[in-house]
Design an enzyme around this catalytic site. Structure first.
Site, PDB file in Angstrom:
ATOM      1  N   HIS A 213       0.822  -1.220   0.000  1.00  0.00           N
ATOM      2  CA  HIS A 213       0.000   0.000   0.000  1.00  0.00           C
ATOM      3  C   HIS A 213       0.855   1.270   0.000  1.00  0.00           C
ATOM      4  O   HIS A 213       0.365   2.340  -0.347  1.00  0.00           O
ATOM      5  CB  HIS A 213      -0.982   0.001   1.179  1.00  0.00           C
ATOM      6  CG  HIS A 213      -0.364   0.279   2.515  1.00  0.00           C
ATOM      7  ND1 HIS A 213      -0.078  -0.706   3.433  1.00  0.00           N
ATOM      8  CD2 HIS A 213       0.000   1.442   3.106  1.00  0.00           C
ATOM      9  CE1 HIS A 213       0.432  -0.167   4.517  1.00  0.00           C
ATOM     10  NE2 HIS A 213       0.491   1.141   4.347  1.00  0.00           N
TER      11      HIS A 213
ATOM     12  N   ASP B 228       0.100  -7.517   1.335  1.00  0.00           N
ATOM     13  CA  ASP B 228       0.538  -6.139   1.577  1.00  0.00           C
ATOM     14  C   ASP B 228       2.061  -6.031   1.601  1.00  0.00           C
ATOM     15  O   ASP B 228       2.632  -5.320   2.423  1.00  0.00           O
ATOM     16  CB  ASP B 228      -0.060  -5.581   2.873  1.00  0.00           C
ATOM     17  CG  ASP B 228       0.019  -4.053   2.917  1.00  0.00           C
ATOM     18  OD1 ASP B 228       0.187  -3.431   1.852  1.00  0.00           O
ATOM     19  OD2 ASP B 228      -0.053  -3.482   4.023  1.00  0.00           O
TER      20      ASP B 228
ATOM     21  N   SER C 148       4.775   1.955   8.160  1.00  0.00           N
ATOM     22  CA  SER C 148       4.416   0.865   7.250  1.00  0.00           C
ATOM     23  C   SER C 148       5.606   0.437   6.408  1.00  0.00           C
ATOM     24  O   SER C 148       6.242   1.256   5.745  1.00  0.00           O
ATOM     25  CB  SER C 148       3.279   1.303   6.328  1.00  0.00           C
ATOM     26  OG  SER C 148       2.109   1.560   7.053  1.00  0.00           O
TER      27      SER C 148
END
Length: 336
Positions: A85, A115, A191
């Protein structure tokens, strides 16, 4: 002088017990601090800041936009793990190393279902992280997260493994299995950064925070990331099995359980079969309830996704309930 219950004697020194406790507490604190410091020092030079520019056609607001996240170098020749993402829709990707160097990066591939994404940079004197074994993790084990939340580079947070074997839905809707839950604080920008053990070995890729909860942070296990990386580096995508069926979850009648000696409480009911699909060619029909594939119990659509991740192009034995009968059907999932 005093005599203890074992009959031995010793001298009592005022304040000695308190001083010993303080020293012991200090020693424990120092051990914890040393573990975090050593892990941060070990992994620090491998952690990078990932900056992306998103093209106009991939930006819902209609103009060019940017974003950032974290990542880490995991091979000597500059391959980098980050989250899918983070780089979704990116037309330009830059990586900032711990020493301040800014480099252009090439996206090798991404897998929205886990992801995860792999990038590559070219530069001399790169320091890569050592990958650990997420199967060896235990609840309560110390873990350290490093990343760039809100642009604050090389931020270190520490916590423990709160739980193992969690499941989390990716942005694609697929289920990510064996997710690591930790209370090491994560924020936007973390992230794609590494989750490491006290030895500085990467055991997970930080991916999500459960909001508005506090202290519920999730990471994809590094063992999953390793297998994804192999596929991305070889093919540019992850190969998965495909049957060509649409399913929905249904409960299984207890009488059927007893009659067929099965353990399912539910099953994946086939509600559609695509023309010329592996399922159609094998004879699977609308109304069949899938209860197992190659010995793996199937109780819902997520179990079916898990089973298809194991597909290798060979025939699989699929057990279904059809009109109260239990059938074993051979089917070869296509690799996509």
């Amino acid at each position: 002088m005093y005599v203890d219950f074992s009959g031995s004697s010793s001298s009592w020194v005022p304040g000695k017990s308190g001083e010993q406790n303080d020293a012991r507490d200090q020693e424990l604190l120092d051990a914890y601090s040393r573990a975090v410091v050593n892990a941060a020092d070990t992994i620090g030079e491998s952690v990078v800041n990932v900056e992306v520019k998103i093209s106009r056609q991939n930006n819902s607001r209609g103009g060019s936009a940017g974003g950032s996240g974290s990542g880490f170098i995991f091979t000597p020749d500059g391959y980098i793990f980050t989250n899918s993402h983070v780089v979704e829709g990116a037309e330009d990707i830059s990586v900032i190393l711990s020493d301040g160097r800014r480099l252009g990066a090439r996206k090798i591939g991404q897998d929205p279902h886990t992801d995860l994404a792999v990038l590559q940079i070219w530069a001399p004197n790169l320091v890569h992280a050592k990958l650990g074994d997420s199967q060896k993790l235990r609840r309560g084990q110390l873990v350290i997260a490093i990343g760039n939340p809100y642009g604050f580079q090389s931020t270190v947070t520490a916590g423990v493994v709160s739980a193992l074997g969690r499941s989390m839905r990716s942005q694609s809707g697929r289920l990510i299995d064996n997710v690591i839950q930790t209370d090491a604080a994560l924020n936007p920008g973390n992230s794609g950064g590494p989750l490491v053990n006290s030895a500085g070995e990467v055991v997970g890729v930080n991916t999500a925070v459960i909001l508005p909860a506090q202290g519920i942070c999730l990471a994809v296990p590094i063992n999953t990331a390793k297998s994804v990386a192999v596929s991305l580096m070889k093919h540019g995508y992850v190969r998965r099995g495909w049957l060509g069926v649409g399913v929905q979850n249904i409960p299984v009648n207890r009488r059927l359980n007893r009659y067929h000696d099965i353990k399912n409480e539910s099953a994946a009911l086939i509600i559609s079969v695509e023309v010329n699909s592996p399922a159609a060619k094998a004879g699977l029909q609308v109304g069949d309830a899938i209860i197992a594939i190659e010995g793996m119990i199937i109780e819902d659509a997520d179990d079916l996704h898990r089973a298809l991740l194991r597909a290798d192009g060979s025939a699989s034995e699929i057990h279904v309930i059809r009109h109260s009968e239990k059938l074993a059907i051979k089917c070869t999932p296509a690799i996509r």
